[in-house]
Design an enzyme around this catalytic site. Sequence first.
Site, PDB file in Angstrom:
ATOM      1  N   ALA A 206       0.851  -1.199   0.000  1.00  0.00           N
ATOM      2  CA  ALA A 206       0.000   0.000   0.000  1.00  0.00           C
ATOM      3  C   ALA A 206       0.879   1.238   0.000  1.00  0.00           C
ATOM      4  O   ALA A 206       2.105   1.138  -0.083  1.00  0.00           O
ATOM      5  CB  ALA A 206      -0.900  -0.021   1.228  1.00  0.00           C
ATOM      6  N   ASN A 207       0.274   2.394   0.066  1.00  0.00           N
ATOM      7  CA  ASN A 207       1.052   3.626   0.240  1.00  0.00           C
ATOM      8  C   ASN A 207       0.299   4.577   1.160  1.00  0.00           C
ATOM      9  O   ASN A 207      -0.810   4.276   1.597  1.00  0.00           O
ATOM     10  CB  ASN A 207       1.391   4.263  -1.120  1.00  0.00           C
ATOM     11  CG  ASN A 207       0.138   4.660  -1.874  1.00  0.00           C
ATOM     12  OD1 ASN A 207      -0.617   5.515  -1.431  1.00  0.00           O
ATOM     13  ND2 ASN A 207      -0.087   4.006  -3.006  1.00  0.00           N
TER      14      ASN A 207
END
Length: 400
Positions: A206-207
């Site tokens: 994810a970010n």
Amino acid sequence: MLAGKRIVLGVTGGIAAYKAVEISRRLVDAGAHVVPVMTAGAEHFIGATTLSALASEPVKTRLWDDPDTPIPHTRLGQGADLILVAPATARVIAAYRIGLSTDLLTNVLLATRAPVMMCPAMHTEMWEHPAVVDNIAALRDRGVHIVDPESGRLAGGDTGAGRLASPEVIVAAVQRLLSPGDMAGLRVVISAGGTREPIDAVRVIANRSSGKQGYALAAEAAERGASVTLVSTVDLVAPPGVAVQRVETAAEMQSAMERLAPVSDVVVMAAAVADFRPVTAVDRKLKKHDGVPQIVLEPTPDILAGLGARKPRRQILVGFAAETDDLEANARRKLDEKHLDMIVANDVGAPQTGFQHDTNAVTIFSPDAPAFVVPLADKRTIAAAVFDRVVSMRVSAHPT
Ligand code: CTP
């Protein structure tokens, strides 16, 4: 603003009638002239005195007993810019659908050419009853503006769909209808949030993107009159009037954007798309005793570059660029390589900007134009600056 707009506010008999008082107050505050009409049922729930006090004139309830306005149903409807019914019960919805006039409000609804907006409120069983579903669909087909009810606590302690939309949402819908802004008629699609690429059944790459900038862009475009769809990886509350398509991975975002972009006038890729994803996602949870996994990555498709390559002639395509160094050189390279009309670059390393903050500071680049700096401001202000430029670009590309 609603200055000079005359709104007949029809209030029918449901527990949510008390919220009509707040709706009336907000409309008056926004400059509208509110003419309140209550049904006999509404009078069981709120006092006419309360609504009269917060509207622009006294409540009207009957067809016959007003000496000043002998045929009120035609007078009220003819002079109105909008007939707003909030709350709208199943009864008034059914009556309006079949053209039945039994009281002042149903007469006004039939004796007008003004737009009509209905805000249904009822118990879930009623809202989901096939007769009500059918009536709502027929009214929508006829061009009636329906403000869908929310899910939440209902009268009697029950919970479910059918609660009157909040006064804020209803007044925003009225504003959109009566004061079309400089983006009226435009179809806008905006991606928001960070993509999540599965490693196994529970883990993802994810970010840190929160989606806040994408949602602020959507709220701004909708308020300026555009018809907006958000393609989002996050569960923030959708701004009033904005449709949300929920996605998770870069591949899902790509297919949603590629479906929506060809029919959109403005496309904004505000999402932080993962550049790499695991070649294979394991469909169970990886266990510690299996040892340290070797995760082999492959590049994701560049969604924005694909949209740029197939951009319809009159569309404005906007990208974002998250940079930590050489902001201008990197942003201008992306602008050029992805065939964009505009790129909004932010220095993600600077304080109070970028991911997860409520504020941002950006520089907007367009081909053949000097850089335009928007200093630290809330994300809605950044959104307004972006769409100011989109609107002026459209005007200079297609002067009327
Ligand atoms: N973008 C995209 N698809 C990707 C990666 C990025 O559509 N697979 C879009 C982003 O939504 C953004 C723009 O491309 O609008 C620029 O994203 P950014 O991450 O700044 O740049 P990249 O092109 O990924 O290049 P780099 O990571 O090397 O800076």
